[in-house]
Design a protein around this motif. Sequence first.
Motif, PDB file in Angstrom:
ATOM      1  N   UNK A  38       5.078  42.474   8.424  1.00 48.75           N
ATOM      2  CA  UNK A  38       6.068  43.422   7.514  1.00 48.75           C
ATOM      3  C   UNK A  38       6.263  44.708   8.205  1.00 48.75           C
ATOM      4  N   UNK A  39       4.942  45.363   7.977  1.00 47.70           N
ATOM      5  CA  UNK A  39       5.222  47.105   9.108  1.00 47.70           C
ATOM      6  C   UNK A  39       5.883  46.876  10.854  1.00 47.70           C
ATOM      7  N   UNK A  40       5.552  45.558  11.122  1.00 44.68           N
ATOM      8  CA  UNK A  40       6.331  46.087  13.152  1.00 44.68           C
ATOM      9  C   UNK A  40       7.275  45.762  12.180  1.00 44.68           C
ATOM     10  N   UNK A  41       7.998  45.057  11.754  1.00 49.32           N
ATOM     11  CA  UNK A  41       9.504  44.491  11.266  1.00 49.32           C
ATOM     12  C   UNK A  41      10.450  45.985  10.836  1.00 49.32           C
ATOM     13  N   UNK A  50       8.663  52.676   5.066  1.00 46.71           N
ATOM     14  CA  UNK A  50       7.586  51.350   4.957  1.00 46.71           C
ATOM     15  C   UNK A  50       6.893  50.980   5.581  1.00 46.71           C
ATOM     16  N   UNK A  51       6.925  50.983   6.800  1.00 47.86           N
ATOM     17  CA  UNK A  51       6.183  50.517   7.886  1.00 47.86           C
ATOM     18  C   UNK A  51       4.126  51.569   7.884  1.00 47.86           C
ATOM     19  N   UNK A  52       4.895  52.799   7.780  1.00 43.78           N
ATOM     20  CA  UNK A  52       3.626  52.580   7.224  1.00 43.78           C
ATOM     21  C   UNK A  52       2.793  52.882   6.090  1.00 43.78           C
ATOM     22  N   UNK A  53       3.615  53.028   5.038  1.00 43.32           N
ATOM     23  CA  UNK A  53       3.092  51.894   3.757  1.00 43.32           C
ATOM     24  C   UNK A  53       2.580  50.836   4.147  1.00 43.32           C
TER      25      UNK A  53
END
Length: 81
Positions: A38-41, A50-53
């Motif tokens: 999810x972070x990579x996408x 969102x990526x950091x979380x």
Amino acid sequence: MFLRVNVRAGAAGRPAHKNEVPDMFGSLLHWAVVFLIIALVAALFGFGGVAGTAMAGAKLLFWVAIVVFVIMLVAGLLRRG
């Protein structure tokens, strides 16, 4: 048509026993990989927050899984000895 799932089944379709330990280590690693994807996408599409979380969640789950693994390893060694 519908897929029937045996909720009481253990790993690989084996029947769950009362004393069987759930596969917490595998579940934690599974969710860590899900959060990593999810972070990579999210990073790919520019959603930095969102990526950091999601990355923080993946790191947290990974380290919790490592701690659970070490505890299970020590408990298994103490039980044998």
